[in-house]
Scaffold this motif. Structure first.
Motif, PDB file in Angstrom:
ATOM      1  N   MET A  14      73.004 -34.432 -31.597  1.00 43.46           N
ATOM      2  CA  MET A  14      73.672 -35.966 -31.473  1.00 43.46           C
ATOM      3  C   MET A  14      73.008 -36.000 -30.103  1.00 43.46           C
ATOM      4  SD  MET A  14      77.588 -36.030 -30.842  1.00 43.46           S
ATOM      5  CE  MET A  14      78.600 -37.580 -30.261  1.00 43.46           C
ATOM      6  N   PRO A  15      72.982 -37.413 -29.905  1.00 42.97           N
ATOM      7  CA  PRO A  15      72.337 -38.143 -28.849  1.00 42.97           C
ATOM      8  C   PRO A  15      73.562 -38.055 -27.776  1.00 42.97           C
ATOM      9  CG  PRO A  15      72.571 -39.302 -30.853  1.00 42.97           C
ATOM     10  CD  PRO A  15      73.459 -38.738 -30.934  1.00 42.97           C
ATOM     11  N   GLN A  16      73.540 -37.669 -26.861  1.00 42.96           N
ATOM     12  CA  GLN A  16      73.932 -37.661 -25.277  1.00 42.96           C
ATOM     13  C   GLN A  16      73.777 -38.493 -24.140  1.00 42.96           C
ATOM     14  OE1 GLN A  16      76.029 -34.679 -24.868  1.00 42.96           O
ATOM     15  NE2 GLN A  16      75.664 -33.915 -26.875  1.00 42.96           N
ATOM     16  N   GLU A  17      74.746 -39.830 -23.258  1.00 46.06           N
ATOM     17  CA  GLU A  17      74.907 -40.634 -23.136  1.00 46.06           C
ATOM     18  C   GLU A  17      75.010 -40.016 -21.675  1.00 46.06           C
ATOM     19  OE1 GLU A  17      77.178 -44.428 -22.860  1.00 46.06           O
ATOM     20  OE2 GLU A  17      76.212 -44.002 -24.876  1.00 46.06           O
ATOM     21  N   TYR A  18      74.183 -40.305 -20.711  1.00 50.56           N
ATOM     22  CA  TYR A  18      75.321 -40.329 -19.087  1.00 50.56           C
ATOM     23  C   TYR A  18      75.323 -41.555 -18.725  1.00 50.56           C
ATOM     24  CZ  TYR A  18      72.935 -35.656 -20.676  1.00 50.56           C
ATOM     25  OH  TYR A  18      73.083 -34.419 -22.051  1.00 50.56           O
ATOM     26  N   GLN A  19      75.457 -42.087 -17.804  1.00 52.82           N
ATOM     27  CA  GLN A  19      75.915 -43.308 -16.973  1.00 52.82           C
ATOM     28  C   GLN A  19      76.487 -43.205 -15.773  1.00 52.82           C
ATOM     29  OE1 GLN A  19      78.516 -46.114 -19.156  1.00 52.82           O
ATOM     30  NE2 GLN A  19      79.007 -47.257 -17.414  1.00 52.82           N
ATOM     31  N   LEU A  20      76.014 -43.608 -15.192  1.00 53.12           N
ATOM     32  CA  LEU A  20      76.142 -42.970 -13.622  1.00 53.12           C
ATOM     33  C   LEU A  20      77.113 -44.645 -13.085  1.00 53.12           C
ATOM     34  CD1 LEU A  20      75.002 -40.695 -12.176  1.00 53.12           C
ATOM     35  CD2 LEU A  20      74.042 -41.110 -14.623  1.00 53.12           C
ATOM     36  N   PRO A  21      77.196 -43.748 -11.797  1.00 50.92           N
ATOM     37  CA  PRO A  21      78.154 -44.870 -11.305  1.00 50.92           C
ATOM     38  C   PRO A  21      77.252 -45.589 -10.539  1.00 50.92           C
ATOM     39  CG  PRO A  21      78.390 -42.957 -10.027  1.00 50.92           C
ATOM     40  CD  PRO A  21      78.051 -42.424 -10.963  1.00 50.92           C
ATOM     41  N   ASP A  22      77.846 -46.883 -10.868  1.00 44.30           N
ATOM     42  CA  ASP A  22      77.280 -48.302  -9.935  1.00 44.30           C
ATOM     43  C   ASP A  22      76.633 -47.897  -8.258  1.00 44.30           C
ATOM     44  OD1 ASP A  22      77.260 -49.733 -11.939  1.00 44.30           O
ATOM     45  OD2 ASP A  22      79.532 -50.226 -11.380  1.00 44.30           O
ATOM     46  N   ARG A  23      74.978 -48.249  -7.947  1.00 44.49           N
ATOM     47  CA  ARG A  23      74.582 -48.124  -6.482  1.00 44.49           C
ATOM     48  C   ARG A  23      75.097 -49.234  -5.541  1.00 44.49           C
ATOM     49  NH1 ARG A  23      69.583 -45.480  -7.019  1.00 44.49           N
ATOM     50  NH2 ARG A  23      71.464 -43.040  -8.236  1.00 44.49           N
ATOM     51  N   ILE A  24      75.348 -49.444  -4.951  1.00 46.45           N
ATOM     52  CA  ILE A  24      75.244 -50.592  -4.313  1.00 46.45           C
ATOM     53  C   ILE A  24      75.150 -50.353  -2.271  1.00 46.45           C
ATOM     54  CG2 ILE A  24      77.038 -51.902  -2.755  1.00 46.45           C
ATOM     55  CD1 ILE A  24      79.070 -51.273  -4.838  1.00 46.45           C
ATOM     56  N   TYR A  25      73.437 -51.192  -2.380  1.00 42.24           N
ATOM     57  CA  TYR A  25      72.992 -51.706  -1.724  1.00 42.24           C
ATOM     58  C   TYR A  25      73.193 -52.578  -0.263  1.00 42.24           C
ATOM     59  CZ  TYR A  25      69.782 -47.997  -4.049  1.00 42.24           C
ATOM     60  OH  TYR A  25      69.408 -47.172  -4.622  1.00 42.24           O
ATOM     61  N   LYS A  26      73.577 -53.088   0.774  1.00 45.28           N
ATOM     62  CA  LYS A  26      74.279 -53.489   1.621  1.00 45.28           C
ATOM     63  C   LYS A  26      73.128 -54.934   2.549  1.00 45.28           C
ATOM     64  CE  LYS A  26      78.666 -51.728   3.033  1.00 45.28           C
ATOM     65  NZ  LYS A  26      79.806 -50.900   3.499  1.00 45.28           N
ATOM     66  N   GLY A  38      66.065 -30.894 -18.829  1.00 43.65           N
ATOM     67  CA  GLY A  38      65.384 -31.893 -18.919  1.00 43.65           C
ATOM     68  C   GLY A  38      67.135 -32.784 -18.004  1.00 43.65           C
ATOM     69  N   LEU A  39      67.949 -32.326 -18.606  1.00 43.44           N
ATOM     70  CA  LEU A  39      69.606 -32.990 -16.997  1.00 43.44           C
ATOM     71  C   LEU A  39      69.127 -32.703 -16.018  1.00 43.44           C
ATOM     72  CD1 LEU A  39      72.375 -32.318 -19.898  1.00 43.44           C
ATOM     73  CD2 LEU A  39      71.354 -34.007 -18.838  1.00 43.44           C
ATOM     74  N   LYS A  40      68.426 -30.646 -15.592  1.00 43.16           N
ATOM     75  CA  LYS A  40      68.247 -31.015 -14.513  1.00 43.16           C
ATOM     76  C   LYS A  40      67.287 -31.564 -13.520  1.00 43.16           C
ATOM     77  CE  LYS A  40      67.381 -26.500 -11.890  1.00 43.16           C
ATOM     78  NZ  LYS A  40      66.300 -25.226 -11.738  1.00 43.16           N
ATOM     79  N   ALA A  41      66.125 -32.093 -14.289  1.00 42.82           N
ATOM     80  CA  ALA A  41      65.177 -32.886 -13.776  1.00 42.82           C
ATOM     81  C   ALA A  41      65.665 -33.953 -13.597  1.00 42.82           C
ATOM     82  CB  ALA A  41      63.815 -32.712 -14.729  1.00 42.82           C
ATOM     83  N   PHE A  72      62.730 -29.323 -31.529  1.00 36.37           N
ATOM     84  CA  PHE A  72      62.338 -28.741 -29.586  1.00 36.37           C
ATOM     85  C   PHE A  72      61.374 -26.958 -30.340  1.00 36.37           C
ATOM     86  CE2 PHE A  72      59.902 -28.861 -26.488  1.00 36.37           C
ATOM     87  CZ  PHE A  72      59.009 -29.745 -26.114  1.00 36.37           C
ATOM     88  N   PHE A  73      60.908 -27.048 -31.028  1.00 41.06           N
ATOM     89  CA  PHE A  73      60.070 -25.697 -31.460  1.00 41.06           C
ATOM     90  C   PHE A  73      61.398 -24.924 -32.018  1.00 41.06           C
ATOM     91  CE2 PHE A  73      56.711 -28.058 -29.457  1.00 41.06           C
ATOM     92  CZ  PHE A  73      56.308 -28.430 -30.237  1.00 41.06           C
ATOM     93  N   GLY A  74      62.525 -24.901 -32.146  1.00 43.40           N
ATOM     94  CA  GLY A  74      63.606 -23.980 -32.195  1.00 43.40           C
ATOM     95  C   GLY A  74      63.758 -23.758 -30.731  1.00 43.40           C
ATOM     96  N   ILE A  75      64.000 -24.622 -29.305  1.00 39.24           N
ATOM     97  CA  ILE A  75      64.925 -24.249 -28.000  1.00 39.24           C
ATOM     98  C   ILE A  75      65.118 -25.578 -27.674  1.00 39.24           C
ATOM     99  CG2 ILE A  75      62.787 -22.177 -27.426  1.00 39.24           C
ATOM    100  CD1 ILE A  75      60.961 -24.310 -25.854  1.00 39.24           C
ATOM    101  N   THR A 120      58.209 -38.469 -31.069  1.00 39.89           N
ATOM    102  CA  THR A 120      58.681 -37.732 -32.565  1.00 39.89           C
ATOM    103  C   THR A 120      60.036 -37.035 -32.233  1.00 39.89           C
ATOM    104  OG1 THR A 120      57.108 -36.492 -33.313  1.00 39.89           O
ATOM    105  CG2 THR A 120      57.023 -38.811 -33.731  1.00 39.89           C
ATOM    106  N   ARG A 121      59.850 -35.891 -31.511  1.00 38.23           N
ATOM    107  CA  ARG A 121      60.656 -34.790 -31.170  1.00 38.23           C
ATOM    108  C   ARG A 121      62.255 -34.904 -30.879  1.00 38.23           C
ATOM    109  NH1 ARG A 121      58.827 -29.917 -33.225  1.00 38.23           N
ATOM    110  NH2 ARG A 121      56.461 -29.788 -33.996  1.00 38.23           N
ATOM    111  N   VAL A 122      61.833 -35.987 -28.993  1.00 40.32           N
ATOM    112  CA  VAL A 122      62.801 -35.915 -28.156  1.00 40.32           C
ATOM    113  C   VAL A 122      62.551 -37.323 -28.089  1.00 40.32           C
ATOM    114  CG1 VAL A 122      63.947 -35.309 -26.067  1.00 40.32           C
ATOM    115  CG2 VAL A 122      62.204 -33.953 -27.668  1.00 40.32           C
ATOM    116  N   LYS A 123      63.795 -38.230 -27.599  1.00 36.96           N
ATOM    117  CA  LYS A 123      63.937 -39.575 -27.628  1.00 36.96           C
ATOM    118  C   LYS A 123      64.702 -39.460 -26.172  1.00 36.96           C
ATOM    119  CE  LYS A 123      63.312 -41.079 -32.479  1.00 36.96           C
ATOM    120  NZ  LYS A 123      62.331 -41.314 -32.330  1.00 36.96           N
ATOM    121  N   ILE A 124      63.723 -40.408 -25.264  1.00 34.80           N
ATOM    122  CA  ILE A 124      64.804 -40.701 -23.861  1.00 34.80           C
ATOM    123  C   ILE A 124      64.882 -41.962 -23.698  1.00 34.80           C
ATOM    124  CG2 ILE A 124      65.136 -40.039 -21.294  1.00 34.80           C
ATOM    125  CD1 ILE A 124      63.831 -37.259 -22.239  1.00 34.80           C
TER     126      ILE A 124
END
Length: 276
Positions: free
Chosen positions: A1-13, A148-151, A137-140, A104-108
């Protein structure tokens, strides 16, 4: 199942044009991101009036993984395709990155955007979201998802530091401002410029749900840091996901303070964070 990650907006002044000068210094390599080994330009297009710049790069990324896992995967590094569409007339930059290695194995897919802040055109707002779908992915698969998330979270934390590093570098060189784009007098509106605008607009279409809207909640990274202290990228993602789900469930969005209390952090010592 696809995992979605959305970060809060970042503001540069800082204005959009100065942020763009800082951003451009990240390429072709960036010493502040050791995992980023370099990039090659695949294609590039500039409109005749210099308002639109579309560039596609092939980026080489070091795989931060245990030796045994690298052996199983058969790769010490991976390639990503990054397409940047800058529209200086509209003052927008959209960035779309997808993995080429193991496609073909991982979609980022990562989608980011820089544009003027809706409340102050002299500030710049940065939006970011990503999706991860491990087909096989080779059973792992679980181990690959964790790595992937850590990186990804590690690089997210560096993002703002890098832009500010180059902003300060520009300041040290005496560059404190950058002019806005103005249409050249000797260049008429051409079809290739229009095509380029269309290309940039197409990239923006995929980012609608990460853009700031005047009639929805506004929870940016500075707001979270002020009220909750410094959170990890996963915790920030959880807060945004909570707000998004509440928006889909209720007709009216509660005040931001209610959302932050609902995240379970606030003044309470408990930690009830919704999983992304």
């Amino acid at each position: 199942m696809p995992q979605e990650y959305q970060l809060p907006d970042r503001i540069y002044k800082y204005p959009f044009e100065l942020i763009m000068k800082a951003y451009e210094r990240r390429f072709p390599t960036c010493d502040m991101i050791p995992a980023f080994l370099g990039s090659d330009t695949i294609s590039e297009h500039k409109s005749k009036d210099h308002s639109v710049h579309v560039i596609e790069r092939r980026c080489k990324i070091d795989v931060e993984a245990p030796y045994l896992l690298k052996k199983v995967c058969g790769a010490d590094f991976v390639y990503f395709i990054q397409k940047n569409s800058t529209n200086m007339k509209n003052r927008t930059l959209t960035i779309v990155a997808t993995n080429e290695t193991f496609a073909t194995r991982v979609k980022i897919k990562e989608e980011c955007a820089y544009k003027p802040h809706p409340d102050n055109e002299e500030w710049t707002i940065f939006t970011q979201k990503a999706t991860l779908n491990i087909v096989s992915f080779f059973g792992i698969e679980a181990q690959v998802e964790r790595l992937g998330l850590k990186a990804y979270h590690k690089n997210i934390k560096k993002g703002k530091e890098i832009i500010m590093y180059y902003i300060n570098e520009l300041k040290s060189e005496g560059v404190l401002t950058a002019p806005r784009w103005e249409a050249p007098e000797d260049v008429e509106s051409e079809s290739d410029s229009e095509d380029s605008f269309a290309s940039a607009d197409d990239e923006t279409d995929g980012l609608q749900d990460v853009e700031v809207s005047e009639d929805v909640y506004k929870i940016d990274s500075d707001y979270i840091n002020t009220h909750l202290g410094e959170l990890s990228p996963m915790e920030e993602c959880s807060i945004i996901q909570l707000a998004k789900r509440m928006k889909q469930t209720f007709e009216k969005i509660p005040d931001e303070r209610v959302l932050l209390r609902s995240s379970g952090r606030g003044t309470s010592t408990s930690k009830r964070v919704v999983r992304c």
